[in-house]
Design a protein around this motif. Structure first.
Motif, mmCIF file in Angstrom:
data_model
loop_
_atom_site.group_PDB
_atom_site.id
_atom_site.type_symbol
_atom_site.label_atom_id
_atom_site.label_comp_id
_atom_site.label_asym_id
_atom_site.label_seq_id
_atom_site.Cartn_x
_atom_site.Cartn_y
_atom_site.Cartn_z
ATOM 1 N N LYS A 101 0.839 -1.209 0.000
ATOM 2 C CA LYS A 101 0.000 0.000 0.000
ATOM 3 C C LYS A 101 0.871 1.255 0.000
ATOM 4 N N VAL A 102 1.903 1.251 0.820
ATOM 5 C CA VAL A 102 2.824 2.388 0.867
ATOM 6 C C VAL A 102 3.598 2.488 -0.449
ATOM 7 N N ALA A 103 4.073 1.345 -0.937
ATOM 8 C CA ALA A 103 4.825 1.345 -2.205
ATOM 9 C C ALA A 103 3.950 1.852 -3.345
ATOM 10 N N ALA A 104 2.704 1.374 -3.425
ATOM 11 C CA ALA A 104 1.801 1.793 -4.501
ATOM 12 C C ALA A 104 1.515 3.287 -4.432
ATOM 13 N N ALA A 105 1.295 3.807 -3.238
ATOM 14 C CA ALA A 105 1.044 5.245 -3.088
ATOM 15 C C ALA A 105 2.245 6.054 -3.565
ATOM 16 N N SER A 106 3.434 5.591 -3.241
ATOM 17 C CA SER A 106 4.657 6.269 -3.670
ATOM 18 C C SER A 106 4.826 6.187 -5.191
ATOM 19 N N ILE A 107 4.576 5.009 -5.748
ATOM 20 C CA ILE A 107 4.685 4.820 -7.205
ATOM 21 C C ILE A 107 3.728 5.754 -7.928
ATOM 22 N N LEU A 108 2.500 5.835 -7.451
ATOM 23 C CA LEU A 108 1.510 6.721 -8.092
ATOM 24 C C LEU A 108 1.897 8.189 -7.941
ATOM 25 N N ARG A 109 2.351 8.575 -6.784
ATOM 26 C CA ARG A 109 2.729 9.972 -6.543
ATOM 27 C C ARG A 109 3.926 10.372 -7.424
ATOM 28 N N GLU A 110 4.916 9.502 -7.516
ATOM 29 C CA GLU A 110 6.141 9.816 -8.262
ATOM 30 C C GLU A 110 5.955 9.751 -9.773
ATOM 31 N N ASN A 111 4.891 9.122 -10.232
ATOM 32 C CA ASN A 111 4.728 8.902 -11.672
ATOM 33 C C ASN A 111 3.404 9.408 -12.222
ATOM 34 N N LYS A 112 2.785 10.354 -11.547
ATOM 35 C CA LYS A 112 1.501 10.884 -12.005
ATOM 36 C C LYS A 112 1.651 11.446 -13.414
ATOM 37 N N GLY A 113 0.812 10.926 -14.326
ATOM 38 C CA GLY A 113 0.858 11.381 -15.714
ATOM 39 C C GLY A 113 2.043 10.835 -16.492
ATOM 40 N N LYS A 114 2.739 9.865 -15.918
ATOM 41 C CA LYS A 114 3.938 9.303 -16.549
ATOM 42 C C LYS A 114 3.811 7.789 -16.636
ATOM 43 N N GLN A 115 4.903 7.129 -17.021
ATOM 44 C CA GLN A 115 4.937 5.679 -17.144
ATOM 45 C C GLN A 115 6.057 5.118 -16.272
ATOM 46 N N GLY A 120 8.220 -7.454 -9.809
ATOM 47 C CA GLY A 120 7.953 -8.089 -8.525
ATOM 48 C C GLY A 120 8.027 -9.597 -8.609
ATOM 49 N N HIS A 121 7.166 -10.243 -7.852
ATOM 50 C CA HIS A 121 7.185 -11.690 -7.690
ATOM 51 C C HIS A 121 5.793 -12.259 -7.956
ATOM 52 N N SER A 122 5.724 -13.582 -8.107
ATOM 53 C CA SER A 122 4.434 -14.213 -8.400
ATOM 54 C C SER A 122 3.415 -13.939 -7.297
ATOM 55 N N ASN A 123 3.895 -13.724 -6.090
ATOM 56 C CA ASN A 123 2.979 -13.475 -4.984
ATOM 57 C C ASN A 123 2.863 -11.997 -4.609
ATOM 58 N N THR A 124 3.366 -11.096 -5.473
ATOM 59 C CA THR A 124 3.211 -9.663 -5.196
ATOM 60 C C THR A 124 2.666 -8.855 -6.371
ATOM 61 N N VAL A 125 2.825 -9.344 -7.592
ATOM 62 C CA VAL A 125 2.419 -8.548 -8.761
ATOM 63 C C VAL A 125 0.917 -8.264 -8.756
ATOM 64 N N LEU A 126 0.105 -9.294 -8.572
ATOM 65 C CA LEU A 126 -1.348 -9.090 -8.575
ATOM 66 C C LEU A 126 -1.785 -8.242 -7.384
ATOM 67 N N GLU A 127 -1.137 -8.424 -6.257
ATOM 68 C CA GLU A 127 -1.423 -7.622 -5.079
ATOM 69 C C GLU A 127 -1.038 -6.164 -5.306
ATOM 70 N N THR A 128 0.027 -5.930 -6.063
ATOM 71 C CA THR A 128 0.431 -4.561 -6.392
ATOM 72 C C THR A 128 -0.609 -3.912 -7.294
ATOM 73 N N ILE A 129 -1.128 -4.665 -8.261
ATOM 74 C CA ILE A 129 -2.194 -4.146 -9.125
ATOM 75 C C ILE A 129 -3.375 -3.705 -8.266
ATOM 76 N N GLU A 130 -3.737 -4.524 -7.295
ATOM 77 C CA GLU A 130 -4.852 -4.167 -6.404
ATOM 78 C C GLU A 130 -4.510 -2.935 -5.552
ATOM 79 N N ALA A 131 -3.280 -2.854 -5.066
ATOM 80 C CA ALA A 131 -2.864 -1.702 -4.264
ATOM 81 C C ALA A 131 -2.868 -0.416 -5.091
ATOM 82 N N LEU A 132 -2.658 -0.547 -6.402
ATOM 83 C CA LEU A 132 -2.723 0.608 -7.307
ATOM 84 C C LEU A 132 -4.167 0.996 -7.618
ATOM 85 N N GLY A 133 -5.114 0.169 -7.185
ATOM 86 C CA GLY A 133 -6.529 0.466 -7.402
ATOM 87 C C GLY A 133 -7.183 -0.355 -8.488
#
Length: 181
Positions: A101-115, A120-133
């Motif tokens: 959740k903290v990582a996703a918030a940071s990723i979104l903040r640092e890359n707003k309007g960017k790419q 990650g890992h098999s047990n974190t990629v899908l969870e990261t997608i969910e944390a990104l919304g």
């Protein structure tokens, strides 16, 4: 004087359109194939096939202007990200997959309007997608699945889409059972 106002109006109109926000695009992958022959090695390197897949990822994303490339602090994730980082002239930034959740918030903040790219890992990629919304696009990433490339797009109106793609050679399922993710 009329020409001055016409020019000023044209300039302001062009400036407004140039400042229109762009969507945020986050690419996510699981690390490429890793060695699994030593159950005591919790930080294995990539196999030859994994190195080829990492190069295929760089090739797939070569026309994308990546703002940031993220990886966990493991050889396999950093090695997967390395060819893309090299091609794009970016350094790899580490993130903590134990606090998504903290990582996703940071990723979104640092890359707003960017790419950005997140490795990650098999047990974190899908969870990261969910944390990104986003919504989980597949139920799970199996131990032998390495070719998924996900794209989370967040529009300026906060509408979130998740696209499923593939890169590199299709999964071979030839390596033995995975010892870890």
């Amino acid at each position: 004087m009329n020409n001055y106002f016409a020019f000023l109006l044209l300039f302001l109109t062009v400036s407004l359109f140039a400042q229109v926000e762009k969507p945020t695009r986050i690419y996510l992958v699981r690390h490429a194939e890793k060695f699994t022959n030593n159950p005591n090695d919790n930080n294995p390197s990539l196999t030859e096939g994994g190195n080829k897949r990492a190069i295929a990822l760089a090739e797939k994303l070569k026309r994308k202007t990546l703002n940031t490339i993220y990886s966990t602090n493991y050889k396999r994730t950093q090695s997967t990200a390395a060819p893309t980082a090299e091609k794009s002239g970016k350094e790899i930034k580490l993130y903590d997959a134990k606090n998504l959740k903290v990582a996703a918030a940071s990723i979104l903040r640092e890359n707003k309007g960017k790419q950005a790219l997140v490795v990650g890992h098999s047990n974190t990629v899908l969870e990261t997608i969910e944390a990104l919304g986003g919504k989980r696009p597949v139920a799970t990433i199996e131990d032998q699945e390495y070719d998924y490339l996900f794209l989370v797009t967040i529009s300026t109106s906060r509408k979130i889409k998740v696209k499923v793609m593939h890169y590199g050679q299709p999964n071979s399922y030839k390596e033995g059972a995975q010892m870890m993710h």
